[in-house]
Design a protein around this motif. Structure first.
Motif, short mmCIF file in Angstrom:
data_model
loop_
_atom_site.label_atom_id
_atom_site.label_comp_id
_atom_site.label_asym_id
_atom_site.label_seq_id
_atom_site.Cartn_x
_atom_site.Cartn_y
_atom_site.Cartn_z
N LEU A 43 25.87 42.92 25.36
CA LEU A 43 26.67 42.64 26.55
C LEU A 43 25.98 43.11 27.83
CD1 LEU A 43 30.21 43.64 25.21
CD2 LEU A 43 29.31 41.32 25.53
N PHE A 44 24.91 43.87 27.68
CA PHE A 44 24.20 44.42 28.84
C PHE A 44 23.06 43.49 29.26
CE2 PHE A 44 26.35 47.95 26.92
CZ PHE A 44 26.70 48.80 27.96
N GLY A 45 22.53 43.74 30.44
CA GLY A 45 21.43 42.94 30.97
C GLY A 45 20.11 43.29 30.30
N ALA A 46 19.02 42.82 30.90
CA ALA A 46 17.69 43.00 30.31
C ALA A 46 16.69 43.57 31.31
CB ALA A 46 17.18 41.68 29.76
N SER A 47 17.17 44.31 32.30
CA SER A 47 16.27 44.94 33.24
C SER A 47 15.51 46.07 32.56
CB SER A 47 17.07 45.51 34.43
OG SER A 47 16.26 46.37 35.21
N LYS A 48 14.28 46.28 32.96
CA LYS A 48 13.48 47.37 32.40
C LYS A 48 13.94 48.72 32.91
CE LYS A 48 10.59 45.39 29.60
NZ LYS A 48 10.64 45.71 28.15
N GLU A 49 14.57 48.76 34.10
CA GLU A 49 15.00 50.04 34.67
C GLU A 49 16.51 50.23 34.45
OE1 GLU A 49 14.41 52.91 38.55
OE2 GLU A 49 13.77 50.83 38.66
N GLY A 50 16.91 50.27 33.21
CA GLY A 50 18.30 50.58 32.89
C GLY A 50 19.22 49.40 33.10
N ASN A 51 20.32 49.39 32.37
CA ASN A 51 21.30 48.31 32.48
C ASN A 51 22.71 48.90 32.39
OD1 ASN A 51 19.68 45.60 32.26
ND2 ASN A 51 18.75 46.99 30.78
N ALA A 52 23.62 48.31 33.15
CA ALA A 52 24.98 48.86 33.26
C ALA A 52 26.02 47.76 33.19
CB ALA A 52 25.12 49.64 34.56
N ILE A 53 27.21 48.14 32.75
CA ILE A 53 28.41 47.31 32.88
C ILE A 53 29.35 48.09 33.78
CG2 ILE A 53 30.37 46.25 31.71
CD1 ILE A 53 28.67 46.03 29.20
N ASN A 54 29.51 47.62 35.01
CA ASN A 54 30.33 48.35 35.97
C ASN A 54 31.66 47.62 36.21
OD1 ASN A 54 29.90 46.28 37.96
ND2 ASN A 54 27.90 47.17 38.38
N LEU A 137 14.46 55.06 33.75
CA LEU A 137 15.03 55.24 35.09
C LEU A 137 14.05 56.09 35.89
CD1 LEU A 137 18.80 56.05 34.36
CD2 LEU A 137 17.86 53.95 35.36
N ASN A 138 13.46 55.52 36.93
CA ASN A 138 12.51 56.24 37.75
C ASN A 138 13.21 57.32 38.58
OD1 ASN A 138 10.07 55.07 37.02
ND2 ASN A 138 10.30 53.36 38.43
N HIS A 185 14.14 54.93 46.36
CA HIS A 185 13.64 55.00 45.00
C HIS A 185 12.11 54.96 44.96
CE1 HIS A 185 17.30 54.10 42.33
NE2 HIS A 185 17.74 54.47 43.51
N ILE A 186 11.55 55.68 44.02
CA ILE A 186 10.12 55.60 43.76
C ILE A 186 9.89 54.44 42.79
CG2 ILE A 186 8.15 56.80 42.75
CD1 ILE A 186 9.43 59.41 43.52
N VAL A 187 9.05 53.51 43.18
CA VAL A 187 8.89 52.31 42.36
C VAL A 187 7.45 52.05 41.94
CG1 VAL A 187 10.95 51.15 43.22
CG2 VAL A 187 8.81 50.89 44.47
N SER A 188 6.47 52.36 42.78
CA SER A 188 5.09 52.01 42.44
C SER A 188 4.48 53.08 41.53
CB SER A 188 4.24 51.88 43.71
OG SER A 188 3.98 53.15 44.28
N GLU A 189 3.51 52.67 40.73
CA GLU A 189 2.82 53.60 39.83
C GLU A 189 2.10 54.68 40.63
OE1 GLU A 189 0.30 51.72 37.01
OE2 GLU A 189 1.86 50.38 36.22
N GLU A 190 1.56 54.31 41.79
CA GLU A 190 0.86 55.29 42.62
C GLU A 190 1.83 56.36 43.13
OE1 GLU A 190 -1.74 55.46 46.77
OE2 GLU A 190 -1.39 53.53 45.78
N HIS A 223 16.09 63.19 39.76
CA HIS A 223 16.36 63.12 38.33
C HIS A 223 15.88 61.77 37.82
CE1 HIS A 223 19.82 61.38 40.38
NE2 HIS A 223 20.10 60.70 39.28
N SER A 224 15.69 61.68 36.51
CA SER A 224 15.08 60.47 35.93
C SER A 224 15.30 60.47 34.42
CB SER A 224 13.58 60.44 36.23
OG SER A 224 12.92 61.55 35.62
N VAL A 225 14.93 59.33 33.81
CA VAL A 225 14.78 59.25 32.35
C VAL A 225 13.51 58.43 32.12
CG1 VAL A 225 15.82 58.65 30.14
CG2 VAL A 225 17.30 59.21 32.08
N MET A 226 12.38 59.12 32.14
CA MET A 226 11.10 58.41 32.07
C MET A 226 10.39 58.60 30.74
SD MET A 226 9.30 58.57 35.81
CE MET A 226 9.11 60.35 35.84
#
Length: 246
Positions: A43-54, A137-138, A185-190, A223-226
């Motif tokens: 039932l959740f999405g397919a984003s690489k950075e976490g998925n939610a049902i709000n 989660l970055n 948000h921090i998004v780039s690998e650098e 905070h993160s879940v990397m």
């Protein structure tokens, strides 16, 4: 359901920001009822950075209707008793980060002048989340409207994901570069590489059943879940509970 207070915490710190854990947040029967009826991962999405049902998702209201135990739980989170315990617990930390305006007592009611000078209207926003193999989660500090952020873990007894709790960071170099009240948000690998050089994890919660993890936002509440353990296809299930200013 346990109140949010320091007596109930199994981990607590207020430096560099308030972070806490409460084990066995619900009684066993209530927790198991919710675990059994947690939404299916399909039932959740397919984003690489976490998925939610709000609550804006039609699936959310359908789920609460089908499984009334979830509505009962959410109603308890919206109770005056729970909100008041959360207010008193986080008061000092919120005054430190937001100033004396944070003294106003939380309420879900809508007061007009002059009572709006005494009470602050809040809402309890809660949603289902999953992280699957390869998702993450970055680092971020949370939205400015969040007065208290909580993550309630839904783990199985024999979970292989115990090392995949939330990571909390502290600065070790160039503090002013990482003050982030506006939650950019921090998004780039650098950027992530630089972040890891100039900050370090000071606490990482264990992903275990019936555990509530929370923190009070400030300008360095990173905070993160990397560091996701990828040797399993098990899904990391959690219910995010945010008390927000209206």
């Amino acid at each position: 359901m346990k109140d949010i207070n320091q007596k109930n915490t199994t981990y607590y710190t207020n430096n560099p920001f308030t972070v806490f854990e409460i084990d066995n947040f619900l009684n066993d029967e209530e927790y198991l009822d919710l675990l059994k009826s947690f939404p299916n991962e399909n039932l959740f999405g397919a984003s690489k950075e976490g998925n939610a049902i709000n609550p804006d998702n039609p699936v959310y209201s359908k789920h609460l209707k089908k499984y009334p135990e979830w509505k009962i739980f959410i109603d308890k989170l919206n109770s005056d008793k729970f909100i008041n315990s959360a207010y008193l617990f986080s008061l000092k930390a919120n005054i430190k980060s937001r100033g004396l305006r944070a003294v106003r007592k939380w309420t879900t009611k809508n007061f007009i002048f002059p009572l709006n000078k005494i009470f602050k209207r809040v809402s309890v926003e809660a949603h289902f989340t999953v992280l699957r193999k390869g998702e993450y989660l970055n680092p971020h500090t949370d939205a400015t409207s969040k007065l208290l952020s909580m993550i309630f873990y839904f783990a199985e007894d024999n979970t292989k994901l115990s090392e995949n709790g939330t990571e909390f960071w502290k600065n070790i170099k160039n503090l002013n570069n990482w003050r982030n009240w506006n939650n950019e948000h921090i998004v780039s690998e650098e950027e992530i590489k630089k972040f890891k050089i100039e900050n370090e994890i000071f606490f990482k919660s264990k992903f275990k059943k019936n555990k509530l993890v929370g923190f009070v936002k400030n300008d360095v509440s990173w905070h993160s879940v990397m560091n996701f353990y990828n040797d399993t296809n098990e899904v990391r299930k959690a219910f995010v509970i945010n008390i927000r200013s209206k």
